[in-house]
Design a protein around this motif. Sequence first.
Motif, PDB file in Angstrom:
ATOM      1  N   PRO A  81       0.773  -1.010   0.204  1.00 23.36           N
ATOM      2  CA  PRO A  81      -0.042   0.534   0.084  1.00 23.36           C
ATOM      3  C   PRO A  81       0.780   1.598  -0.126  1.00 23.36           C
ATOM      4  CG  PRO A  81      -0.658  -1.770   1.999  1.00 23.36           C
ATOM      5  CD  PRO A  81       0.588  -1.997   1.041  1.00 23.36           C
ATOM      6  N   LEU A  82       0.132   2.275  -0.168  1.00 23.72           N
ATOM      7  CA  LEU A  82       0.480   3.872  -1.099  1.00 23.72           C
ATOM      8  C   LEU A  82       1.601   4.167   0.670  1.00 23.72           C
ATOM      9  CD1 LEU A  82       2.100   6.223  -2.692  1.00 23.72           C
ATOM     10  CD2 LEU A  82      -0.345   6.743  -2.785  1.00 23.72           C
ATOM     11  N   TRP A  83       0.419   4.247   1.462  1.00 23.80           N
ATOM     12  CA  TRP A  83       0.970   4.741   2.703  1.00 23.80           C
ATOM     13  C   TRP A  83       2.815   4.047   3.391  1.00 23.80           C
ATOM     14  CZ3 TRP A  83       1.173   1.205   7.584  1.00 23.80           C
ATOM     15  CH2 TRP A  83       0.386   0.694   7.208  1.00 23.80           C
ATOM     16  N   GLU A  84       2.284   2.384   3.384  1.00 24.33           N
ATOM     17  CA  GLU A  84       3.712   1.918   4.091  1.00 24.33           C
ATOM     18  C   GLU A  84       5.111   2.378   2.764  1.00 24.33           C
ATOM     19  OE1 GLU A  84       3.220  -2.511   3.712  1.00 24.33           O
ATOM     20  OE2 GLU A  84       1.262  -2.188   4.787  1.00 24.33           O
ATOM     21  N   ALA A  85       4.350   2.360   2.112  1.00 24.66           N
ATOM     22  CA  ALA A  85       5.643   2.975   0.855  1.00 24.66           C
ATOM     23  C   ALA A  85       6.204   4.409   1.958  1.00 24.66           C
ATOM     24  CB  ALA A  85       5.209   3.024  -0.308  1.00 24.66           C
ATOM     25  N   PHE A  86       5.395   4.993   1.436  1.00 27.86           N
ATOM     26  CA  PHE A  86       5.353   6.356   2.367  1.00 27.86           C
ATOM     27  C   PHE A  86       6.066   6.487   3.269  1.00 27.86           C
ATOM     28  CE2 PHE A  86       4.945  10.448   3.504  1.00 27.86           C
ATOM     29  CZ  PHE A  86       5.625  11.058   3.045  1.00 27.86           C
ATOM     30  N   LEU A  87       5.688   6.020   4.853  1.00 27.60           N
ATOM     31  CA  LEU A  87       6.761   5.622   6.113  1.00 27.60           C
ATOM     32  C   LEU A  87       7.986   5.122   5.728  1.00 27.60           C
ATOM     33  CD1 LEU A  87       3.882   3.712   8.410  1.00 27.60           C
ATOM     34  CD2 LEU A  87       4.709   6.571   7.544  1.00 27.60           C
ATOM     35  N   ALA A  88       8.680   4.029   4.758  1.00 27.26           N
ATOM     36  CA  ALA A  88       9.514   3.934   4.356  1.00 27.26           C
ATOM     37  C   ALA A  88      10.217   5.164   3.595  1.00 27.26           C
ATOM     38  CB  ALA A  88       9.194   2.678   3.313  1.00 27.26           C
ATOM     39  N   LEU A  89       9.480   5.512   2.773  1.00 29.28           N
ATOM     40  CA  LEU A  89      10.708   6.259   2.053  1.00 29.28           C
ATOM     41  C   LEU A  89      10.421   8.209   2.983  1.00 29.28           C
ATOM     42  CD1 LEU A  89      11.477   8.028  -0.187  1.00 29.28           C
ATOM     43  CD2 LEU A  89       9.155   9.346  -0.795  1.00 29.28           C
ATOM     44  N   ASP A  90       9.693   8.027   4.212  1.00 29.09           N
ATOM     45  CA  ASP A  90      10.340   8.973   5.050  1.00 29.09           C
ATOM     46  C   ASP A  90      10.753   8.602   6.320  1.00 29.09           C
ATOM     47  OD1 ASP A  90       9.037  11.617   6.157  1.00 29.09           O
ATOM     48  OD2 ASP A  90       8.750  10.150   8.124  1.00 29.09           O
ATOM     49  N   ASP A  91      11.546   7.225   6.126  1.00 24.67           N
ATOM     50  CA  ASP A  91      12.552   6.805   7.181  1.00 24.67           C
ATOM     51  C   ASP A  91      13.235   7.393   6.619  1.00 24.67           C
ATOM     52  OD1 ASP A  91      10.644   5.629   9.004  1.00 24.67           O
ATOM     53  OD2 ASP A  91      10.725   3.676   8.622  1.00 24.67           O
ATOM     54  N   VAL A  92      13.932   7.425   5.072  1.00 22.24           N
ATOM     55  CA  VAL A  92      14.849   7.670   4.675  1.00 22.24           C
ATOM     56  C   VAL A  92      14.930   9.078   4.962  1.00 22.24           C
ATOM     57  CG1 VAL A  92      16.506   7.851   2.533  1.00 22.24           C
ATOM     58  CG2 VAL A  92      15.196   5.130   3.113  1.00 22.24           C
ATOM     59  N   LEU A  93      14.006   9.750   4.459  1.00 23.90           N
ATOM     60  CA  LEU A  93      13.848  10.882   3.609  1.00 23.90           C
ATOM     61  C   LEU A  93      14.263  11.637   5.309  1.00 23.90           C
ATOM     62  CD1 LEU A  93      11.443  11.586   1.199  1.00 23.90           C
ATOM     63  CD2 LEU A  93      14.142  11.366   0.671  1.00 23.90           C
ATOM     64  N   GLY A  94      13.899  11.874   6.246  1.00 21.21           N
ATOM     65  CA  GLY A  94      13.885  12.401   7.701  1.00 21.21           C
ATOM     66  C   GLY A  94      15.279  12.495   8.218  1.00 21.21           C
ATOM     67  N   PRO A  95      15.617  11.688   8.301  1.00 18.28           N
ATOM     68  CA  PRO A  95      17.452  11.689   8.471  1.00 18.28           C
ATOM     69  C   PRO A  95      17.879  12.568   7.529  1.00 18.28           C
ATOM     70  CG  PRO A  95      16.484   9.768   9.090  1.00 18.28           C
ATOM     71  CD  PRO A  95      15.940   9.849   7.860  1.00 18.28           C
ATOM     72  N   LEU A  96      18.076  12.443   5.919  1.00 16.09           N
ATOM     73  CA  LEU A  96      19.035  13.305   4.611  1.00 16.09           C
ATOM     74  C   LEU A  96      18.121  14.629   5.141  1.00 16.09           C
ATOM     75  CD1 LEU A  96      18.490  11.107   2.387  1.00 16.09           C
ATOM     76  CD2 LEU A  96      20.254  11.401   3.408  1.00 16.09           C
ATOM     77  N   ALA A  97      17.192  15.210   5.352  1.00 14.16           N
ATOM     78  CA  ALA A  97      16.394  16.577   5.939  1.00 14.16           C
ATOM     79  C   ALA A  97      17.144  17.364   6.992  1.00 14.16           C
ATOM     80  CB  ALA A  97      15.046  16.675   6.056  1.00 14.16           C
ATOM     81  N   GLU A  98      17.618  16.232   8.417  1.00 13.65           N
ATOM     82  CA  GLU A  98      17.561  16.735   9.444  1.00 13.65           C
ATOM     83  C   GLU A  98      19.285  17.253   9.447  1.00 13.65           C
ATOM     84  OE1 GLU A  98      17.007  13.719  12.286  1.00 13.65           O
ATOM     85  OE2 GLU A  98      14.763  13.422  12.180  1.00 13.65           O
ATOM     86  N   GLU A  99      19.683  17.075   8.314  1.00 15.91           N
ATOM     87  CA  GLU A  99      21.280  17.257   8.204  1.00 15.91           C
ATOM     88  C   GLU A  99      21.346  18.421   7.040  1.00 15.91           C
ATOM     89  OE1 GLU A  99      22.967  13.480   6.543  1.00 15.91           O
ATOM     90  OE2 GLU A  99      22.954  12.650   8.418  1.00 15.91           O
ATOM     91  N   ALA A 100      20.419  18.934   7.180  1.00 17.67           N
ATOM     92  CA  ALA A 100      20.225  20.070   6.403  1.00 17.67           C
ATOM     93  C   ALA A 100      21.692  21.488   6.545  1.00 17.67           C
ATOM     94  CB  ALA A 100      19.277  20.396   5.965  1.00 17.67           C
ATOM     95  N   GLY A 101      20.899  21.927   8.050  1.00 15.54           N
ATOM     96  CA  GLY A 101      22.208  22.775   8.025  1.00 15.54           C
ATOM     97  C   GLY A 101      23.536  22.717   7.963  1.00 15.54           C
ATOM     98  N   PRO A 102      23.917  21.688   8.489  1.00 15.73           N
ATOM     99  CA  PRO A 102      25.701  21.717   7.713  1.00 15.73           C
ATOM    100  C   PRO A 102      26.080  21.608   6.780  1.00 15.73           C
ATOM    101  CG  PRO A 102      25.209  19.962   9.837  1.00 15.73           C
ATOM    102  CD  PRO A 102      23.741  20.221   8.899  1.00 15.73           C
ATOM    103  N   ARG A 103      25.316  20.995   5.620  1.00 17.54           N
ATOM    104  CA  ARG A 103      25.044  20.644   4.015  1.00 17.54           C
ATOM    105  C   ARG A 103      24.778  22.140   3.845  1.00 17.54           C
ATOM    106  NH1 ARG A 103      22.499  16.262   4.057  1.00 17.54           N
ATOM    107  NH2 ARG A 103      20.764  16.826   3.596  1.00 17.54           N
ATOM    108  N   LEU A 104      24.023  22.784   4.273  1.00 17.32           N
ATOM    109  CA  LEU A 104      23.967  24.363   4.071  1.00 17.32           C
ATOM    110  C   LEU A 104      25.234  25.333   4.480  1.00 17.32           C
ATOM    111  CD1 LEU A 104      20.202  25.512   4.691  1.00 17.32           C
ATOM    112  CD2 LEU A 104      21.291  25.367   2.317  1.00 17.32           C
ATOM    113  N   ALA A 105      25.346  25.654   5.321  1.00 20.69           N
ATOM    114  CA  ALA A 105      26.501  26.357   5.883  1.00 20.69           C
ATOM    115  C   ALA A 105      27.956  25.228   4.922  1.00 20.69           C
ATOM    116  CB  ALA A 105      26.969  25.679   6.874  1.00 20.69           C
TER     117      ALA A 105
END
Length: 192
Positions: free
Chosen positions: A152-176
């Motif tokens: 189901p789409l919702w399961e795939a979205f949760l799996a994708l979110d598990d990948v994207l969440g940590p990447l998004a959290e690292e944005a500050g050092p990348r922007l710097a």
Amino acid sequence: MTRTAPEPAPLPAEAGALLTELAAPPRLVAHLRLVHDVALRLVDALGAELGADRHGVLYGAATHDVGKVLHPEELSEPGSLHEEAGRALLLLARGVHPDRARYAGTHASWTLPGISTEELLVSLADKIWKGRRQADLEDLVAGRLAGARRQPLWEAFLALDDVLGPLAEEAGPRLAYQASFPVLPPRSPTSG
């Protein structure tokens, strides 16, 4: 795990040589390295399941903004002139195969009919590197993941979110990291 001082993966040799040949501004090279690094992590996490062309995604991420060599004002201001200019630069001036040049023209156009999974991943990397979550783009990727996993789409979205969440959290050092590079190369003493 959050990186405090990112050292992005090196660009593919072909892309690095192209940027050197074009005398790409330091900020542009830094940006392309960061998006490439995020794309590398995305394709490692999801690419095999999605049947994505790993080398295509990585080359696309490493060159998606190459048109900013011709439109350097778009390094510090919004704009889309670099998109078609980059695709044309790669195709016409550099003889890059259309399958590789397309990313420069489509990285901001993920809703186009017939957009490939590879193009979606490059677009996603270009958003998530700076912590931007783009719901409509993520929905498209989750849809491809749901189809690949037959879930189901919702399961795939949760799996994708598990990948994207940590990447998004690292944005500050990348922007710097990106901000530590000048927008344009320093002027030489002999330049007017």
